[in-house]
Design an enzyme around this catalytic site. Structure first.
Site, PDB file in Angstrom:
ATOM      1  N   LYS A   1      -9.322   2.594  -2.222  1.00  0.00           N
ATOM      2  CA  LYS A   1      -9.589   1.976  -0.927  1.00  0.00           C
ATOM      3  C   LYS A   1     -10.948   2.409  -0.387  1.00  0.00           C
ATOM      4  O   LYS A   1     -11.254   3.603  -0.316  1.00  0.00           O
ATOM      5  CB  LYS A   1      -8.477   2.363   0.050  1.00  0.00           C
ATOM      6  CG  LYS A   1      -8.498   1.661   1.397  1.00  0.00           C
ATOM      7  CD  LYS A   1      -7.256   2.053   2.194  1.00  0.00           C
ATOM      8  CE  LYS A   1      -7.169   1.352   3.540  1.00  0.00           C
ATOM      9  NZ  LYS A   1      -5.924   1.720   4.257  1.00  0.00           N
TER      10      LYS A   1
ATOM     11  N   GLU B   1       0.829  -1.211   0.000  1.00  0.00           N
ATOM     12  CA  GLU B   1       0.000   0.000   0.000  1.00  0.00           C
ATOM     13  C   GLU B   1       0.872   1.273   0.000  1.00  0.00           C
ATOM     14  O   GLU B   1       1.862   1.357   0.724  1.00  0.00           O
ATOM     15  CB  GLU B   1      -0.878  -0.016   1.254  1.00  0.00           C
ATOM     16  CG  GLU B   1      -1.730   1.209   1.475  1.00  0.00           C
ATOM     17  CD  GLU B   1      -2.526   1.134   2.778  1.00  0.00           C
ATOM     18  OE1 GLU B   1      -3.436   1.960   2.960  1.00  0.00           O
ATOM     19  OE2 GLU B   1      -2.221   0.258   3.613  1.00  0.00           O
TER      20      GLU B   1
ATOM     21  N   CYS C   1      -5.337  -3.042   2.253  1.00  0.00           N
ATOM     22  CA  CYS C   1      -5.174  -3.119   3.715  1.00  0.00           C
ATOM     23  C   CYS C   1      -6.498  -3.274   4.462  1.00  0.00           C
ATOM     24  O   CYS C   1      -7.043  -4.365   4.541  1.00  0.00           O
ATOM     25  CB  CYS C   1      -4.397  -1.911   4.210  1.00  0.00           C
ATOM     26  SG  CYS C   1      -3.615  -2.178   5.834  1.00  0.00           S
TER      27      CYS C   1
END
Length: 542
Positions: free
Chosen positions: A112, A45, A148
């Protein structure tokens, strides 16, 4: 049946070094392509900027610099899908993005969806949440991309499954705390079961200020079995192979690096935290005061393991209250570890200060002021060495001392990095014993003797504090578990001791705010995890 090979590119970027990080990404793609010809290369990330970039994300030039990096990466990518994390400005909003590169182009992006905003994470300050899943065909395999926190929540996996995904790739920057890897593996197994698909996870590695990212990238099969685990605490390229039969993707057994005991993980985290803070900030080495006590002894061992003895300078600064045992033990440890070692008495410096202060102190009695002055004499010497030689001053206060203010501002707190800031005193002893199992590093007498600051005749820590085994349990309950005073008392602790300790914790926030940073090893370190006002009237222990 088709074969799919996935490379997990676990690398250590430097926050803000977009050009240098991009160079490393491109070199890593070329290396793994040359040595193993993977079909997919997965990076961590925000690897282009490093993580966390914090308010660098607010700089006006970041969009232009990231765009330049994206173009360079695209130009370097051939016949493998390369997935890279970076911040992305789009229509006036900033996203935490994963770009999918293939055959010289950026072919798609994922934003994300689940932005963490707790403990050390502050992503909602910067990013807008993504709204859509990304599932694309990678050599015939419907493959989802996530970032994540997306695998710590249910929604993104369910959405990817609904879109027909048969493989989940996750780019991560997950920082260490004790026991974190076990949590991650259980979580990934749960997500794999939920989605009915393998999960391949690539984690960042390296130290960034107080955070350490431990790597340990991994792959989990559709039924939750751990298939591969990369080594922790170092950059590493690993490969995961899979067979695709047109309906299901089956991961083949890969290399599984053994998990280390928690104590060993903590030690390696502390070593990496020191190494990367010193090296990434360009210091020539480190200097620390070596007192002959256990905190400075463990700090010295960690520094040597992080940097090598040639970059570590230890200074013993005795005073009239320093015991011969302390002098002997400090010298013995310096010789054991082969560091540059020097003895500098503070006697004359202290006397000079006292002479200058004679009129101010006239008519007063000796108290903590004179003890603090000793510590400040030492701090002046260490900072002078730091300035002259380009060394970082390592302070050696442990979490127990930092919590209750058992330290001196501009004295033993003077420095740039506190090796043991998040390490409770009882754990300091455990780590010292562990380090000696690797090789002799800390004299046994240093571990066995009662802790003392040696700022007054016959002084011992337990003259001012309860036994550390009691103190640390109270502090853990109050700081890390957020228990009230009454809850702690109900657990069997003395009322007067509990209220005295909690009062010290609250009153000493002003000291902690001026203290150097240190590596985080718990879920509630002093720093990004715990943010309390200095000026406040909240009832003690409530």
């Amino acid at each position: 049946m088709k074969k799919l090979r996935i490379a997990l590119a676990q690398i250590n970027p430097v926050v803000g070094d977009i050009d240098g990080n991009t160079d490393k990404i491109i070199a890593t793609v070329r290396k793994c392509t040359a040595e193993s010809s993977p079909q997919v290369v997965l990076f961590p990330e925000l690897v282009v900027t490093g993580y966390p970039p914090e308010d660098l994300l607010l700089r006006s030039s970041i969009a232009r610099r990231v765009e330049r990096a994206i173009k360079r990466i695209a130009d370097a990518v051939g016949d493998a899908f390369v997935i890279v994390g970076y911040p992305r400005y789009l229509d006036g909003a900033l996203y935490n993005a994963a770009g999918v590169f293939y055959q010289g182009k950026l072919i798609n992006e994922y934003f994300k969806q689940c932005l963490p905003n707790y403990r050390v994470f502050d992503e909602k300050r910067y990013f807008k949440e993504g709204q859509h899943s990304l599932v694309l065909d990678m050599f015939g395999v419907p493959t989802a991309v996530s970032i994540c926190e997306d695998v710590w929540e249910n929604g993104p996996m369910s959405a990817a499954k609904a879109k027909g995904a048969k493989l989940m790739l996750n780019l991560s920057a997950s920082p260490f705390h004790a026991g974190k890897q076990v949590e991650r593996e259980a979580l990934l197994a749960q997500r794999a079961w939920q989605g009915g698909m393998p999960v391949v996870y690539c984690n960042l590695v390296g130290g960034q200020d107080e955070l350490v990212f431990d790597g340990a990238s991994m792959a989990v099969s559709a039924d939750g079995e751990l298939i591969a685990r990369s080594p922790a605490y170092r950059e590493h390229l690993s490969y995961v192979d899979a067979h695709w039969d047109g309906g299901n993707l089956n991961l083949l057994p890969g290399d599984v690096t053994d998990l280390q005991p928690v104590l060993e993980d903590i030690y390696q985290t502390l070593v990496l935290g020191v190494r990367d803070y010193v090296n990434k900030n360009g210091f020539n080495g480190v200097v620390l005061g070596l007192s002959g006590g256990i905190d400075s002894g463990l700090s010295l061992a960690i520094a040597v393991d992080a940097l090598g003895p040639e970059r570590v300078h230890a200074v013993m600064m005795p005073f009239r209250y320093t015991s011969s045992m302390s002098l002997e033990d400090a010298q013995a440890q310096a010789e054991l570890l082969g560091v540059n070692y020097q003895v500098m008495s503070i006697e004359a410096i202290y006397d000079s200060f006292m002479a200058a202060l004679a009129d101010e102190f006239d008519g007063t009695t000796v108290d903590k002021t004179e003890e603090n002055l000793q510590a400040r004499c030492r701090g002046v010497l260490l900072m002078a060495i730091s300035n002259k030689k380009g060394y970082l001053v390592l302070t050696t206060g442990n979490k127990s001392e930092v919590a209750v203010g058992y330290s001196t501002l501009y004295g033993d707190m003077a420095g740039g990095f506190d090796v043991l800031k998040d390490v409770a005193k009882t754990r300091v002893f455990e780590l010292a014993r562990y380090r000696n199992t690797l090789s002799e590093a800390i004299p046994q007498r240093v571990i066995d003797r009662p802790p003392s600051a040696e700022l007054a005749p016959g002084q011992k820590d337990e003259d001012s504090l309860p036994p550390y085994v009691v103190l640390d349990r109270i502090l853990e309950r109050y700081i890390e578990l957020d228990e009230s005073a009454e809850t702690i008392i109900e657990a069997g602790y003395d009322r007067d001791i509990v209220y005295r300790i909690l009062r010290l914790v609250d009153l000493n926030e002003y000291k902690r705010r001026q203290a150097p940073i240190g590596t985080r090893i718990t879920e509630r370190s002093f720093g990004r995890d715990r943010r309390y006002p200095i000026t406040q009237k909240w009832p003690i222990g409530d």
